[in-house]
Design a protein around this motif. Structure first.
Motif, mmCIF file in Angstrom:
data_model
loop_
_atom_site.group_PDB
_atom_site.id
_atom_site.type_symbol
_atom_site.label_atom_id
_atom_site.label_comp_id
_atom_site.label_asym_id
_atom_site.label_seq_id
_atom_site.Cartn_x
_atom_site.Cartn_y
_atom_site.Cartn_z
ATOM 1 N N THR A 121 15.848 24.428 28.370
ATOM 2 C CA THR A 121 15.966 25.449 29.396
ATOM 3 C C THR A 121 17.216 26.293 29.290
ATOM 4 O OG1 THR A 121 16.681 23.681 30.792
ATOM 5 C CG2 THR A 121 14.471 24.494 31.125
ATOM 6 N N MET A 122 18.367 25.659 29.179
ATOM 7 C CA MET A 122 19.593 26.447 29.312
ATOM 8 C C MET A 122 20.075 26.962 27.967
ATOM 9 S SD MET A 122 22.044 27.120 31.695
ATOM 10 C CE MET A 122 23.740 27.658 31.658
ATOM 11 N N VAL A 123 20.427 26.059 27.072
ATOM 12 C CA VAL A 123 21.066 26.486 25.826
ATOM 13 C C VAL A 123 20.082 27.197 24.914
ATOM 14 C CG1 VAL A 123 22.828 24.718 25.914
ATOM 15 C CG2 VAL A 123 20.690 24.236 24.777
ATOM 16 N N ALA A 124 18.780 26.892 25.098
ATOM 17 C CA ALA A 124 17.790 27.580 24.275
ATOM 18 C C ALA A 124 17.711 29.058 24.632
ATOM 19 C CB ALA A 124 16.419 26.929 24.441
ATOM 20 N N ALA A 125 18.137 29.388 25.881
ATOM 21 C CA ALA A 125 18.017 30.776 26.334
ATOM 22 C C ALA A 125 18.796 31.724 25.430
ATOM 23 C CB ALA A 125 18.512 30.889 27.780
ATOM 24 N N GLY A 126 20.015 31.289 25.022
ATOM 25 C CA GLY A 126 20.826 32.163 24.173
ATOM 26 C C GLY A 126 20.162 32.428 22.835
ATOM 27 N N VAL A 127 19.664 31.352 22.202
ATOM 28 C CA VAL A 127 19.012 31.509 20.896
ATOM 29 C C VAL A 127 17.759 32.361 21.049
ATOM 30 C CG1 VAL A 127 17.989 30.276 18.962
ATOM 31 C CG2 VAL A 127 19.923 29.289 20.182
ATOM 32 N N PHE A 128 17.021 32.116 22.141
ATOM 33 C CA PHE A 128 15.800 32.884 22.371
ATOM 34 C C PHE A 128 16.117 34.366 22.528
ATOM 35 C CE2 PHE A 128 13.058 34.950 25.476
ATOM 36 C CZ PHE A 128 11.847 34.870 24.810
ATOM 37 N N LEU A 129 17.185 34.655 23.280
ATOM 38 C CA LEU A 129 17.565 36.063 23.474
ATOM 39 C C LEU A 129 17.834 36.732 22.130
ATOM 40 C CD1 LEU A 129 18.519 38.427 25.325
ATOM 41 C CD2 LEU A 129 20.807 37.503 25.083
ATOM 42 N N LEU A 130 18.606 36.045 21.284
ATOM 43 C CA LEU A 130 18.934 36.639 19.982
ATOM 44 C C LEU A 130 17.673 36.828 19.143
ATOM 45 C CD1 LEU A 130 22.279 34.919 19.005
ATOM 46 C CD2 LEU A 130 21.860 36.963 20.330
ATOM 47 N N ALA A 131 16.748 35.852 19.231
ATOM 48 C CA ALA A 131 15.512 35.989 18.459
ATOM 49 C C ALA A 131 14.685 37.155 18.981
ATOM 50 C CB ALA A 131 14.710 34.688 18.549
ATOM 51 N N ARG A 132 14.700 37.337 20.334
ATOM 52 C CA ARG A 132 13.895 38.387 20.935
ATOM 53 C C ARG A 132 14.396 39.775 20.530
ATOM 54 N NH1 ARG A 132 9.088 38.758 22.234
ATOM 55 N NH2 ARG A 132 8.784 37.636 24.171
ATOM 56 N N MET A 178 7.596 29.576 23.071
ATOM 57 C CA MET A 178 8.655 29.137 23.974
ATOM 58 C C MET A 178 8.074 28.652 25.308
ATOM 59 S SD MET A 178 11.601 29.167 22.623
ATOM 60 C CE MET A 178 12.677 29.042 24.033
ATOM 61 N N LEU A 179 7.057 29.369 25.784
ATOM 62 C CA LEU A 179 6.418 28.980 27.041
ATOM 63 C C LEU A 179 5.903 27.555 26.953
ATOM 64 C CD1 LEU A 179 5.723 30.487 29.708
ATOM 65 C CD2 LEU A 179 3.470 30.884 28.768
ATOM 66 N N LEU A 180 5.204 27.276 25.855
ATOM 67 C CA LEU A 180 4.658 25.932 25.678
ATOM 68 C C LEU A 180 5.786 24.923 25.508
ATOM 69 C CD1 LEU A 180 2.127 24.254 25.411
ATOM 70 C CD2 LEU A 180 2.205 24.617 22.951
ATOM 71 N N LEU A 181 6.797 25.297 24.717
ATOM 72 C CA LEU A 181 7.889 24.361 24.431
ATOM 73 C C LEU A 181 8.597 23.956 25.719
ATOM 74 C CD1 LEU A 181 9.601 22.989 22.173
ATOM 75 C CD2 LEU A 181 11.132 24.926 22.384
ATOM 76 N N VAL A 182 8.899 24.961 26.549
ATOM 77 C CA VAL A 182 9.623 24.667 27.798
ATOM 78 C C VAL A 182 8.795 23.718 28.656
ATOM 79 C CG1 VAL A 182 10.510 25.655 29.922
ATOM 80 C CG2 VAL A 182 10.903 26.817 27.772
ATOM 81 N N VAL A 214 11.278 33.653 29.203
ATOM 82 C CA VAL A 214 10.635 33.764 27.892
ATOM 83 C C VAL A 214 9.495 34.777 27.888
ATOM 84 C CG1 VAL A 214 11.307 31.461 27.178
ATOM 85 C CG2 VAL A 214 9.082 31.786 28.221
ATOM 86 N N ILE A 215 8.869 35.060 29.039
ATOM 87 C CA ILE A 215 7.773 36.025 28.975
ATOM 88 C C ILE A 215 8.189 37.422 29.431
ATOM 89 C CG2 ILE A 215 5.959 34.283 29.236
ATOM 90 C CD1 ILE A 215 5.641 35.391 32.113
ATOM 91 N N ALA A 216 9.436 37.568 29.890
ATOM 92 C CA ALA A 216 9.867 38.883 30.356
ATOM 93 C C ALA A 216 9.826 39.875 29.204
ATOM 94 C CB ALA A 216 11.281 38.801 30.919
ATOM 95 N N ASP A 217 9.464 41.120 29.535
ATOM 96 C CA ASP A 217 9.312 42.086 28.452
ATOM 97 C C ASP A 217 10.398 43.142 28.453
ATOM 98 O OD1 ASP A 217 8.632 43.708 30.547
ATOM 99 O OD2 ASP A 217 7.150 44.815 29.367
ATOM 100 N N ASN A 218 11.327 43.080 29.414
ATOM 101 C CA ASN A 218 12.435 44.010 29.266
ATOM 102 C C ASN A 218 13.739 43.322 29.601
ATOM 103 O OD1 ASN A 218 13.422 44.583 32.017
ATOM 104 N ND2 ASN A 218 11.343 45.373 32.317
ATOM 105 N N LEU A 219 14.829 43.941 29.127
ATOM 106 C CA LEU A 219 16.117 43.267 29.156
ATOM 107 C C LEU A 219 16.600 43.045 30.578
ATOM 108 C CD1 LEU A 219 17.844 45.080 26.211
ATOM 109 C CD2 LEU A 219 17.225 42.693 26.339
#
Lengths: 101, 664
Positions: B257-268, B91-95, B134-139
């Protein structure tokens, strides 16, 4: 014998005339004359009442004293009037109003 | 477990995140002096390099975690840190890879805008927020960045804040996102109260201690957060309106940046979801994909079509999460990021040209309305070529990246549905239908914009020309990334995609259906070809067979009447309630306070009157009496001796009369 009342009435009339002169005259000499009239009215009273003191004649003696004092007072008053005249060029009491200071 | 060792990848990741923040602070400090955007572009380029280094070090290696002590609540220590595994590295690279062309593109696209210094600052803030997320390790940390992403998007959507529609749009985006944020917050609270930690890694290990009901509720709460952020039906309404922002911003919002955040959260946090939640996610995703595709069919605004296409594709990703295969969803997220970013940049180039035409010709035309465009293929060949690639990728045509991800998604959905019963069996077929609709609406867009003839009466077409080089370079770069070689050496088989292989942590338990790997691609490609023919016949040869005033058409054009529905059911009652509360506040609450105040005032006025008239009055009366007496006796002293005599005489007279009358 003339009763006391008549003396008193004459005295009162004299006093009233004197008072009128003192209050209403426009000449200081006449005011002085008014005063003399009033003194004489009172002296008349003294003499009249002196009838009741037949041993010592206190009334008569007091009247004599009063006449002497009145004469002295008139002398002083005339001196004042002379000085007032010198100062104000008038003996009208209306013009002399500096007593209020 | 607690490691604070700063290794090179960790430092690089921190640099990648911190540089845009630094750029934001610098731009904000410099204000109007930083108009060129060189700070933002330089920072994102360096971030890209750092992210690429992190990716090279972390991908398919042992994941790295670094944590520091953050704060202590009671006896509980909160740790803050970053986690670098395949997911965050990707995700870091993608963003960065998406943000870089957008920055370069913006240099030319936003040139001459009076508020451009704000634009660069906001853009850097946006990138910083997403990279931090994307790199944060806690909620909790994720939530902070999540809110920052929402705030930055609010700023950017309302960038042209003098336009009323832009202000309304950013307000709407912010409010709808607040609903989702509430869900996220509830989820965090549930997780903390039951697991005692917010660490995403601990989350994957111990979901068993969760009571089943709260487990589902927490999953749904997180999904609510993702629904708002990733524009899922029925909370998608902010995304089409968010088109009020600059086009480059739209491309960033929609791609990475924005809409990917939701999908990323669910994946995380995917281990947190139980069966019920996953089913809800899959169904919501399907409904979103279907409804948004239907809405996209009839829109005339070029950016709105793309917005609904994004919503539809996000629905696909949600289905990917819902069927339990988050690598597939993220793969689609990655491919979608490239081609959707490209689509928006191409649309931006077209709008840019239309804007020039409208300005130079004094035409009162909407530069975003596709009914005014046409035949731009000849004037903007590079834009046309890149947009064609992006459109085919969106439609899932072979040899594009979209083909790989979409087919993987649909095939896996079929495999998943084979194990389900009831409504779930319909989901893959619906996705197939949506896929066909997707092909149709994007090819309709292409046909309207690039084929036929220019629809605005224009004598001199020489003014229509290609976008400047600094806009073309990002477009060509993204077009190259939208083709298959970036993701798989095998153009037609999605089994060899390195991205999915890298993200897959567990062996899929779904029974593979060999036949589908043939049938699904053939069907989607066939659908694309048929819709291409239909689009050509309907829009280029202008043999349009449908009535534009039929009910389904109007339903689709008005976006399902959702906005009026929300307006009537939610916004109006809320406004009425707040007006009522305002009235209550003004009349009752303030009324009581004001009434007490006026009571106090009148009491004070009465007391003041008493004071003035009675108390002071007595004092003054005695003074007056003394003065009056003094004045009276002053008259007697005239200074004339005869008056004194008169006075004395009168007084004696009075005494005498008194004696005579009273004593006798």
């Amino acid at each position: 014998m003339i009763p006391l009342t008549h003396f008193l009435i004459v005295s009162a009339c004299l006093f009233a005339i004197g008072l009128y002169a003192v209050l209403s005259r426009r000449n200081a000499i006449m005011v002085l004359v008014g005063i003399e009239l009033m003194i004489n009215a009172s002296i008349l009273n003294l003499v009249a009442f002196g009838r009741y003191d037949k041993t010592l004649y206190g009334g008569q003696v007091f009247a004599l004293f009063a006449i002497v004092l009145a004469a002295a007072a008139v002398a002083v008053a005339l001196a004042i009037i002379l000085n007032v005249y010198k100062f104000y060029k008038s003996v009208n009491p209306e013009d002399i109003n500096h007593l209020k200071d | 477990m607690l490691s604070t060792v700063l290794t090179y990848p960790v430092l690089a990741a921190l640099t990648a995140v911190a540089l845009p923040l630094l750029a934001f602070l610098l731009s904000a400090a410099l204000g109007r002096r930083a108009r060129s955007g060189s700070i933002a572009v330089a920072s994102i380029s360096l971030s890209l390099v750092a992210a690429a280094y992190v990716f090279g070090q972390v991908w398919n290696q042992e994941s790295i975690r670094v944590q520091w002590e953050w704060f202590t609540v009671g006896s509980h220590r909160f740790l803050v840190g970053l986690t670098l595994d395949n997911l965050s590295a990707m995700m870091l690279l993608l963003v960065c890879v998406i943000a870089w062309p957008v920055h370069v593109y913006s240099v030319a696209y936003m040139k001459g805008d009076s508020g451009i210094h704000r634009y660069w600052a906001y853009l850097s803030l946006f990138c910083f927020a997403m990279l931090g997320l994307v790199i944060a390790d806690n909620l909790l940390l994720m939530y902070i960045f999540w809110e920052l992403v929402g705030f930055a998007s609010y700023l950017l959507i309302g960038f042209w804040f003098t336009k009323e529609s832009a202000v309304q749009a950013n307000k709407k985006a912010f409010l709808v996102n607040r609903i989702g944020d509430l869900g996220f917050l509830i989820g965090i609270a549930l997780v903390y109260s039951h697991l005692g930690t917010l660490d995403t890694e601990a989350l994957t290990a111990t979901p068993e201690t969760f009571p089943a009901t709260w487990h589902t509720v927490a999953g749904l709460a997180f999904f609510l957060g993702a629904m708002a952020k990733s524009a899922q039906f029925p909370l998608h309404v902010w995304l089409p309106d968010a088109m009020e922002g600059p086009t480059a911003v739209s491309s960033l919002i929609h791609a990475a940046t924005m809409v990917a955040a939701g999908v990323f959260l669910l994946a995380r946090i995917h281990p947190l979801f139980d069966g019920n939640t996953l089913m809800v996610i899959a169904v919501t995703g399907t409904v979103t994909a279907l409804v948004a595709a239907c809405f996209a069919l009839t829109q005339y605004d070029i950016k709105k079509i793309l917005a609904f296409s994004t919503i539809s594709q996000l629905g696909f990703m949600m289905v990917g999460i819902g069927i339990g295969l988050f690598p597939v969803a993220l793969f689609h997220l990655a491919t979608h990021a490239f081609f959707k970013c490209l689509l928006f940049l191409c649309a931006g180039a077209v709008i840019h040209q239309m804007h020039h035409v409208a300005e130079s010709q004094q035409h009162e035309i909407d530069p975003q309305d596709i009914r005014n465009m046409g035949g731009l293929r000849r004037h903007m060949p590079v834009t046309f070529a890149t947009m064609l690639i992006a459109s085919l990728a969106l439609a899932g045509f072979p040899f594009t990246s979209g083909y790989l991800s979409k087919d993987a998604l649909i095939v896996h959905t079929f495999e998943w549905a084979a194990l389900q019963s009831g409504f779930a069996k319909v989901i893959p077929y619906l996705l197939l239908a949506v896929s066909a609709l997707t092909s149709f609406y994007i090819l309709r867009l292409l046909a309207k914009v690039f084929f036929g003839s220019f629809r605005v009466g224009l004598k001199d077409t020489s003014m229509l020309h290609e976008a400047p080089l600094s806009m073309r370079i990002p477009m060509v770069f993204l077009a190259a990334c939208s083709l298959f070689p970036l993701f798989s050496m095998h153009p037609l088989n999605d089994g060899h995609v390195w991205l999915m292989q890298g993200l897959t942590t567990t062996v899929s338990s779904l029974p593979p259906l060999r036949l589908l790997h043939l049938a699904v691609p053939v069907l989607t490609t066939l659908a694309t070809c048929v819709s291409a023919m239909m689009a050509w016949r309907w829009y280029v040869s202008s043999r349009y067979p449908l009535k534009t005033d039929s009910l389904p058409y109007r339903w689709s054009y008005n976006q399902g009447y959702l906005n009026p529905f929300y307006e009537w059911v939610i916004v109006r009652p809320l406004l009425r309630l707040s007006h009522f509360l305002f009235w209550m506040d003004l009349r009752i609450v303030d009324g009581i306070v004001n009434g007490l105040a006026s009571l106090g005032r009148s009491l004070a006025a009465a007391a003041s009157w008493m004071d003035m008239r009675i108390v002071d009055g007595l004092v003054r009366l005695s003074g007056k009496v003394a003065w009056w007496l003094g004045n009276l006796f002053r008259r007697l002293q005239t200074g004339r001796v005869q008056h004194y005599f008169t006075t004395v005489f009168l007084i004696i007279l009075v005494i005498l009369i008194y004696h005579i009358v009273v004593l006798l």
